[in-house]
Write a protein that holds these residues in place. Structure first.
Motif, mmCIF file in Angstrom:
data_model
loop_
_atom_site.group_PDB
_atom_site.id
_atom_site.type_symbol
_atom_site.label_atom_id
_atom_site.label_comp_id
_atom_site.label_asym_id
_atom_site.label_seq_id
_atom_site.Cartn_x
_atom_site.Cartn_y
_atom_site.Cartn_z
ATOM 1 N N ILE B 129 0.773 -1.310 -0.004
ATOM 2 C CA ILE B 129 -0.172 -0.042 0.035
ATOM 3 C C ILE B 129 0.947 1.236 -0.081
ATOM 4 C CG2 ILE B 129 -1.791 1.392 1.232
ATOM 5 C CD1 ILE B 129 -2.686 -1.582 2.349
ATOM 6 N N HIS B 132 2.865 1.491 -3.402
ATOM 7 C CA HIS B 132 2.063 2.265 -4.568
ATOM 8 C C HIS B 132 1.597 3.602 -4.419
ATOM 9 C CE1 HIS B 132 -2.188 2.426 -6.450
ATOM 10 N NE2 HIS B 132 -1.167 2.457 -7.485
ATOM 11 N N PRO B 163 -7.900 -2.909 -10.920
ATOM 12 C CA PRO B 163 -8.884 -2.104 -10.479
ATOM 13 C C PRO B 163 -8.117 -1.355 -9.432
ATOM 14 C CG PRO B 163 -9.752 -3.946 -10.883
ATOM 15 C CD PRO B 163 -8.304 -4.414 -11.317
ATOM 16 N N ASP B 164 -7.529 -1.886 -8.327
ATOM 17 C CA ASP B 164 -6.916 -1.110 -7.279
ATOM 18 C C ASP B 164 -6.066 -0.008 -7.641
ATOM 19 O OD1 ASP B 164 -8.441 -2.139 -5.299
ATOM 20 O OD2 ASP B 164 -6.866 -3.613 -4.519
ATOM 21 N N ALA B 165 -5.008 -0.422 -8.771
ATOM 22 C CA ALA B 165 -4.110 0.623 -9.032
ATOM 23 C C ALA B 165 -4.798 1.942 -9.761
ATOM 24 C CB ALA B 165 -3.276 0.103 -10.229
ATOM 25 N N GLY B 166 -6.003 1.589 -10.321
ATOM 26 C CA GLY B 166 -6.982 2.890 -10.826
ATOM 27 C C GLY B 166 -7.512 3.390 -9.671
ATOM 28 N N ILE B 167 -8.029 2.773 -8.474
ATOM 29 C CA ILE B 167 -8.675 3.574 -7.681
ATOM 30 C C ILE B 167 -7.788 4.370 -6.624
ATOM 31 C CG2 ILE B 167 -10.182 3.188 -5.377
ATOM 32 C CD1 ILE B 167 -11.190 0.372 -7.118
ATOM 33 N N TYR B 168 -6.872 3.457 -6.100
ATOM 34 C CA TYR B 168 -6.126 4.231 -5.145
ATOM 35 C C TYR B 168 -4.881 4.989 -5.883
ATOM 36 C CZ TYR B 168 -8.340 1.059 -1.984
ATOM 37 O OH TYR B 168 -9.266 0.457 -1.410
#
Lengths: 487, 487
Positions: B129, B132, B163-168
């Motif tokens: 976390i 990133h 998806p998480d790479a986009g969201i966060y």
């Protein structure tokens, strides 16, 4: 909190366009193609991955009451459109190239045929999933190739771009040929082998390295890989490891899958010296595992120098596809059918950048295999309803230099349509294989590539050709737009 | 299905080590530091991000019955250990540098003080976390810097690594200074502005470009950015946009936030020509937005060439931090306290790679500000219980070339401890600000950097010094290990 519903995982413009179509009512059914333009890392091919997650995303598409409330709060969407979204679900057709398949630039990887609003909404998430997993599967395949049969373990979770990049990146790395991952959650979710032993902190939390090794070996005699570089690989780590291996033997404990891991320093030199010491002590069959900023080029170079490493843990550079961290897949409108039309009208997008001009029409892709060797001769992008007689000669031409033609003689080749139905009228008609099954498919797929195309640097490109019919349509559209045909 | 419980988002070796500790019972309380070694993109600083998600992860840590069943199926964990996991929760202390803070290599960003099994388990997800989000916040800050006050919109979801790479990633990009994101889910989850208009497909699904523009302008007169490069920017796109702007005016509709977007071609040339055409038509105040493989270097270069762009959509290169796609944060054991000890015993990790030698002890970080300007003079890593009198002179020395010393005169500087308590005895004692508040913090933080450190290429490094006490401990440990002090 983690988002479970990915329906809003989309660019705002998909929703503003949807409302635009809603307010300018249309019965258009459209064809969108997802494709990419350039192989990652200047390679000769890529590996398709991510379809299972695309299917899940499409099946679960729905706007929850919270989603509707949020969109209303943006003050750009009208009540009638928000009411429409409340009942939204996907009703179209999707065709895709199965996961694990070897793929090439410009050919449709996923084809969506649906009412324009539906086809538009799913663009962003579909590309996100397809781009990410295809990228990592491709990178993994390159790393596996470099290792010439040694096992590659995916170790990148801590450097991945967020949790999903770790979870699905490891999934894709398995598809690309890794033998296991350190990521326990990926192991649980996709039933793939998980691997790993201990860190430097294990060694440091004991009074000395020997005691730490001994405690570890007693606990895990069946998978006893000792990390030897906490203090000094050759002066301390390897001698202590040998002492522990010997003592375990003397205690009558049979060591299985035992060995050492080196995580820093010059891996060629250290591994050769370590091997010598291990072999002289009677442990010549020990695993010598390495991990330290590895990628396909360094592994290739270490092997060329005779490094005595037979197991590789690859982290950061694999899980982020360092050097080429995005797949570059795009999603382009290719054809439109108005309500009363029988056929799709092909559409083309011009561009100031020549390579961004799209291929029009409702298309499919055939792979042309050499009958004798099973190797790929070329791929052929054609209209969806074209048929070919493999008994007849086929003329294929270089897509960029159309005067370069090759005749493939009838009877010497076979054809396989790469796109398969995944959704028909909104119903899923496809069952994804397990990840380990996809991994097997991928292994077979790679055998259809000539070694010239597998090469890490400056590989031979595989031709992706247009059929005569498709080429004629493209030329006509380009001429109508006042431009010369460019491919 | 998407994983909600991230407890198994960890490397297998964390769990094998945990069982090792469980079987070799210990009352050790340990100190781990998360830090990084090199600024992304050879920059002069980085931006801390991700703490809110680390807190959520720690609070939610628990092994579900399914997790236990899965771990049992691996056949490497014993029943007593699995029973222990069933009741596992985090009971330690965590200190961290708040999100949005400017940070430098080698200083502890997160410090974990906990029983060894707990501290070990959380390593992987914590790094995932932190790495990133700090990476993307840093890249965004660089892009924002290059744009010299123009707004940067984050447009990368489709190219993000899952998806998480986009969201966060979009969350982190906002912290780094973007004015909005195309990612609707990030907008919903974190209450940040979402942006976007339409794609080429919108134009292509109408009979012609003019009709498409007109339909869009009627629907969104308040945010009417028309994409002008579907066919030809200067021959078709800009003239059609001008025609529509003029007609809207004639209809008495006041255009707000209107303009064009160029997504291909030479952005310097096209934007200057487009501006000329717009200005001559009386639309000199139109927004000219660009998007096409942008990054901080290209924006810098386009601005140097006088491109008439005042709004930038940055996708792939921002959301993947192309050129430097991993932050490289590590998590290293720094000290151990045995049950009956009063103090922590410092621990050091040597390495064949000099820069991988760690800083020992239970530490903290102070920032030394110049009193007159508010700019950062240096950061000081010291033992957690050291105190300093800002009325007195402070001698700081180059951490690599220790003969290079600088005296900071008493009374000319202020000190701020960067690490703040986040968890104490397992209880969260920290409330995360909102993302837009963190963005404001970050904006202020960047003002504490000298412009020499903000420079995109070859910036001046900020000194991160060790206190005399800490330096003495490190030297002693290195000497004990038979190595010379290296920093």
């Amino acid at each position: 909190m983690r988002a479970l519903n990915l329906t809003l995982l989309t660019d705002l413009y998909e929703l503003t366009m949807m409302q635009g179509y809603f307010k300018n009512p249309t019965d258009q059914v459209v064809v969108f193609d997802a494709f990419y333009r350039k192989n990652p890392c200047d390679g000769g091919y890529a590996i398709a991955a991510g379809l299972e997650q695309i299917i899940e995303y499409i099946r679960d598409l729905h706007f929850s009451p919270d989603d509707i409330d949020y969109l209303r709060s943006l003050k750009i969407f009208d009540t009638d459109f928000l009411e429409y979204l409340r009942g939204f679900h996907f009703t179209g057709d999707i065709y895709a190239i199965p996961e694990g398949t070897v793929i090439f630039p410009r050919e449709p990887l996923v084809k969506v045929i649906a009412p324009v609003m539906e086809a538009q909404l799913i663009e962003t998430a579909l590309l996100n999933i397809l781009n990410h997993q295809s990228l990592i599967a491709t990178k993994a395949s390159r790393v596996v190739y470099a290792a010439k049969g040694d096992g590659i373990m995916e170790f990148g979770l801590r450097r991945a771009q967020g949790p999903d990049a770790g979870i699905y990146g490891a999934r894709a790395a398995m598809i690309g040929g890794c033998i296991g991952t350190s990521n326990v959650l990926t192991g649980q979710m996709f039933n793939v082998p998980v691997k790993g032993t201990h860190a430097h902190s294990w060694i440091m939390s004991f009074p000395d390295e020997y005691t730490a090794f001994k405690a570890y070996a007693r606990q895990y005699p069946d998978a006893c890989i000792l990390l030897v570089d906490t203090y000094d690989v050759l002066d301390s780590g390897v001698p202590n490891a040998i002492r522990v291996f010997r003592e375990m033997q003397e205690e009558g404990i049979t060591l299985k899958g035992y060995g050492i891991r080196i995580d820093s320093g010059d891996l060629a030199y250290l591994s050769k010296q370590a091997y010598k010491m291990l072999a002289e002590a009677g442990f010549g069959d020990a695993i010598i595992s390495a991990s330290s900023d590895l990628d396909e080029y360094l592994i290739d170079s270490l092997k060329a120098q005779g490094a005595k490493i037979n197991s590789w843990g690859v982290g950061t550079n694999l899980i982020t596809s360092n050097g080429h961290p995005a797949f570059g897949g795009v999603y382009k409108l290719a054809a439109i059918k108005e309500k009363d039309d029988e056929d799709f009208a092909p559409k083309i997008k011009l561009s100031e950048n020549v390579e961004k001009v799209t291929n029009p029409g409702n298309k499919t892709v055939y792979r042309i295999y050499d009958k004798a060797t099973g190797k790929i001769r070329a791929d052929l992008i054609c209209l969806a309803d074209e048929t070919f007689d493999t008994g007849k000669d086929m003329i294929i031409f270089d897509p960029m230099a159309t005067w370069k033609k090759t005749k493939i003689s009838g009877g010497t080749y076979t054809l396989r349509e790469l796109l398969v139905p995944v959704f028909l009228k909104g119903e899923c008609v496809y069952t994804s294989p397990s990840v380990m099954e996809i991994r097997d498919i991928c292994t077979k797929e790679k055998k259809t590539l000539w070694s010239e195309t597998m090469r890490l640097v400056n590989p031979q490109e595989v031709y992706v050709d247009l059929s005569d019919k498709l080429y004629a349509i493209k030329s006509r559209l380009l001429e109508e737009m006042g431009q010369a045909a460019i491919e």
